[in-house]
Design an enzyme around this catalytic site. Structure first.
Site, PDB file in Angstrom:
ATOM      1  N   GLU A   1      35.718  32.178  33.004  1.00  0.00           N
ATOM      2  CA  GLU A   1      36.599  32.936  32.123  1.00  0.00           C
ATOM      3  C   GLU A   1      35.811  33.926  31.247  1.00  0.00           C
ATOM      4  O   GLU A   1      34.846  33.548  30.574  1.00  0.00           O
ATOM      5  CB  GLU A   1      37.411  31.969  31.256  1.00  0.00           C
TER       6      GLU A   1
ATOM      7  N   THR B   1      42.963  37.607  34.407  1.00  0.00           N
ATOM      8  CA  THR B   1      42.584  36.523  35.332  1.00  0.00           C
ATOM      9  C   THR B   1      43.384  36.599  36.625  1.00  0.00           C
ATOM     10  O   THR B   1      42.845  36.437  37.722  1.00  0.00           O
ATOM     11  CB  THR B   1      42.837  35.141  34.707  1.00  0.00           C
TER      12      THR B   1
ATOM     13  N   HIS C   1      37.725  31.799  26.295  1.00  0.00           N
ATOM     14  CA  HIS C   1      38.785  32.812  26.234  1.00  0.00           C
ATOM     15  C   HIS C   1      38.937  33.278  24.788  1.00  0.00           C
ATOM     16  O   HIS C   1      38.827  32.477  23.866  1.00  0.00           O
ATOM     17  CB  HIS C   1      40.104  32.215  26.738  1.00  0.00           C
TER      18      HIS C   1
ATOM     19  N   ASP D   1      35.624  36.459  35.722  1.00  0.00           N
ATOM     20  CA  ASP D   1      36.932  37.012  36.108  1.00  0.00           C
ATOM     21  C   ASP D   1      37.172  38.433  35.590  1.00  0.00           C
ATOM     22  O   ASP D   1      37.784  39.253  36.253  1.00  0.00           O
ATOM     23  CB  ASP D   1      38.091  36.067  35.733  1.00  0.00           C
ATOM     24  N   HIS D   2      36.669  38.731  34.369  1.00  0.00           N
ATOM     25  CA  HIS D   2      36.843  40.072  33.790  1.00  0.00           C
ATOM     26  C   HIS D   2      36.032  40.126  32.515  1.00  0.00           C
ATOM     27  O   HIS D   2      35.419  39.125  32.135  1.00  0.00           O
ATOM     28  CB  HIS D   2      38.321  40.368  33.503  1.00  0.00           C
TER      29      HIS D   2
HETATM   30  C1  GP9 Z   1      45.403  31.419  31.382  1.00  0.00           C
HETATM   31  C2  GP9 Z   1      44.060  31.958  31.707  1.00  0.00           C
HETATM   32  C3  GP9 Z   1      43.710  33.120  30.839  1.00  0.00           C
HETATM   33  O1  GP9 Z   1      45.923  30.552  32.301  1.00  0.00           O
HETATM   34  O2  GP9 Z   1      43.958  32.260  33.039  1.00  0.00           O
HETATM   35  O3  GP9 Z   1      44.296  34.269  31.268  1.00  0.00           O
HETATM   36  P1  GP9 Z   1      43.776  35.706  30.859  1.00  0.00           P
HETATM   37  O4  GP9 Z   1      44.322  36.011  29.490  1.00  0.00           O
HETATM   38  O5  GP9 Z   1      42.280  35.689  30.848  1.00  0.00           O
HETATM   39  O6  GP9 Z   1      44.331  36.594  31.898  1.00  0.00           O
HETATM   40 MN    MN Z   2      40.674  35.397  32.160  1.00  0.00          MN
END
Ligand code: GP9
Ligand code: MN
Length: 630
Positions: free
Chosen positions: A258, A300, A415, A475-476
């Site tokens: 994440e 994500t 996150h 993921d980003h």
């Molecule tokens: C929530 C997690 C976070 O289930 O995948 O999402 P994001 O805000 O990073 O897209």
């Molecule tokens: Mn994410």
């Protein structure tokens, strides 16, 4: 009331003018202070001043069509909705550095879904966005502004004529500043800057409606056109790379890290490694240090979409929510056809990002979501289950699966706003830039690293490590442009568009037990993971629509395209935002003409990908394959 003196405050027209002025002032204040719009010259400054006027007159003017009895209420409802739209964008922008689009709004039904994040994004000064509503309601009640806002027909006509006039001036000035503004949909910041926030939403609504109709109108010829393009691109490259089939029959474990950017790898803070485990792991793995995320608004979910399909996410909204009922030809489905069990693990509720629905379209057999974990106050933080208990509780579930499996683990603790709620989680001191998000980021990344270490230990203990290949990827981005000041302190350099693009690098570590490690400098992105994984497993895909290429191919094109149209190659970095071209090795800005072909290729490719998704074109793929066989 009977004694109420007739004065200015009881006059409807005066109320209307003052209210419109309040709304204009607060909109202008937001445009100036809450969004980064890069106002470049006097004309743009002027545009910014007049952008709210046309829409304010238009929308507030609509209240005049209500009966006098209802008019005050209608007026205040419209006023509230416009205020809410503005404020929602302000809060959304603080985190996403972007404006709301209708498809995203439909996903986040309300801001409550953002949980802890939303609270952290609201600031005391925000009362400024609401105080006017209190004043206006009090005014209406106390002064009994009556008869309710009344105008003669001629005045009403003049209000709408003025609205139209302002709109015309606005649009022609905008068109002068940025030709084709309305045709290119890449850049929402430019739309808001040149059209204003309310007009932008009108535009966004029209675009959303258009998207739905594109799907209905699409036909199979469009797929042939896309296939021709894709095949011609793939045809430029050679046959399989040297690792084709090297992991045949093995389990595949994907770990989504994440918000993890590549700059944390091998970096030290307070003389300590931020990612000690990943730093070691990469030595025994294929480590790609020129690997970028290709995500857009879908964050994500976009990364998941891109990785499983080798298609790009959409310019607006998240495919996971807008096109979940499309036909896809995703990795889980392909692997299922090859005897695999495709599953996903994640400690958030099943409907977040519409995963429960979309996973079925992608071909996952099962989604282990929050309801299948034991989630308590102690073992959760922010969005849900912490990464360490997440992996611990996932292990027996993994053991229960038929092998080989394709198992995706989505971590979550790192996150925004990067919260820890227990000292045990804090294995490194925060940084000291004074920007809380940036400072805490290192702590949650450090925690995430520890969870991956535990996961690998447990895989070994459970006897599944040897038969598995591991694909770990960021993921980003986690730190947005809004934190450039703190980031430049961390990195020790100014953050120009060049550095910003380099910050979109995310780690990619492909670990194949028993295979020697190697640092890979090929330039690639998440878009390349589907073909890379399939090639490692020795699975041949013919006539598939995919825009990525196997990262192990020797003569592959060294490049990746960002969702906003920016491009990175081994030689150049092109930033679409300011149409800037850089020499990649020196970071020096060069003539933007040098990057023109890259820009063009990005537009073509993103357009084709969008065509596939908007038109649901993969539903024609089977018949296309049949025709080719004959
Ligand atoms: C929530 C997690 C976070 O289930 O995948 O999402 P994001 O805000 O990073 O897209
Ligand atoms: Mn994410």
């Amino acid at each position: 009331m009977f004694n109420q003196k007739e004065n200015l405050l009881t006059k409807g027209w005066f109320f209307f003018v003052i209210a419109a002025f309040f709304l204009w002032a607060k909109t202008y204040y937001a445009l100036q202070t809450s969004f980064t719009l890069d106002i470049e010259n006097g004309i743009q400054q002027f545009i910014l001043i007049i952008t709210p006027v046309s829409s304010l007159l238009f929308f507030l003017g609509l209240s005049l069509f209500f009966s006098p009895k209802r008019r005050n209420k209608a007026f205040m409802t419209i006023y509230f909705l416009l205020s809410f739209t503005l404020y929602a964008n302000v809060v959304y922008y603080r985190f996403f550095n972007d404006f709301i689009t209708l498809p995203v709004l439909m996903q986040y039904k309300n801001f409550g879904d953002l949980g802890g994040s939303a609270k952290a994004l609201i600031q005391p000064i925000d009362f400024l966005y609401w105080i006017d509503i209190v004043v206006l309601i009090t005014w209406l009640v106390v002064k009994k502004t009556k008869p309710t806002i009344t105008f003669r027909k001629r005045t009403v006509a003049m209000i709408f004529a003025a609205s139209l006039g302002f709109a015309a001036v606005n649009v022609s000035l905008a068109e002068m500043e940025r030709p084709q503004l309305l045709v290119r949909t890449f850049d929402r910041a430019k739309l808001v800057k040149l059209l204003g926030i309310y007009n932008y939403h009108v535009y966004d609504t029209v675009m959303t409606a258009k998207t739905s109709s594109r799907r209905v109108l699409a036909d199979s010829n469009e797929l042939s056109e896309v296939l021709n393009y894709v095949n011609s691109q793939q045809g430029k490259m050679g046959a399989h790379g040297e690792y084709f089939g090297k992991a045949k029959g093995k389990n595949v474990v994907l770990v989504s890290l994440e918000s993890t950017q590549n700059f944390v790898i091998d970096r030290k803070l307070h003389d300590q490694e931020i990612t000690p485990f990943l730093n070691d792991l990469k030595e025994d793995s294929f480590y790609f240090d020129n690997f970028y995320h290709n995500t857009g608004q879908g964050k994500t979910s976009d990364s998941e979409f891109i990785i499983d399909n080798s298609l790009y996410g959409l310019p607006r909204g998240a495919v996971f929510t807008t096109n979940a009922s499309n036909e896809f030809n995703a990795t889980p489905e392909i692997l299922k056809g090859n005897g695999y069990t495709p599953v996903s693990f994640h400690g958030n509720h099943a409907s977040f990002w519409n995963r429960d629905v979309m996973y079925q379209s992608l071909g996952y057999d099962h989604y282990f979501s929050k309801r299948e974990y034991n989630v308590t106050d102690e073992n959760s933080v922010n969005y849900g289950l912490k990464d360490i208990p997440f992996f611990e509780q996932s292990m027996p579930k993994l053991k229960g699966l038929d092998q080989p499996y394709y198992a995706k683990f989505l971590t979550m603790t790192n996150h925004y706003p990067y919260i820890t709620n227990n000292e045990n989680m804090e294995m490194i001191e925060p940084a000291e830039t004074g920007d809380g998000s940036v400072d805490r980021y290192f702590q949650t990344v450090r925690y995430e690293d520890e969870s991956i270490k535990k996961f690998f230990q447990m895989m070994k203990e459970q006897g599944e490590y040897e038969d598995t290949i591991f694909v770990l990827y960021g993921d980003h981005y986690g730190i947005s442009e809004n934190h450039n000041e703190a980031m430049s302190e961390i990195l020790g350099k100014e953050i120009r568009p060049f550095e910003h693009i380099q910050l979109q690098k995310v780690p990619l570590i492909i670990h194949i037990p028993g295979m020697e490690g190697k640092q890979m400098d090929t330039v690639g992105g998440q878009i390349d993971l589907k073909p890379t994984i399939l090639h490692l497993l020795g699975i041949e895909q013919e006539n598939d629509v995919q825009f990525g290429t196997d990262l192990f191919k020797k003569d592959r094109e060294n490049a990746t395209i960002f969702r906003d149209g920016s491009v990175v190659t081994d030689e150049y970095v092109y930033s679409d935002e300011g149409d800037l071209c850089y020499d990649k090795s020196t970071g020096e800005e060069i003539d933007s003409k040098t990057c023109a072909p890259l820009k063009e290729k990005a537009e073509t490719e993103l357009n084709y990908s969008d065509k596939v998704v908007y038109g649901d074109l993969l539903k024609f793929l089977d018949s296309e394959k049949e025709e080719n066989k004959q």
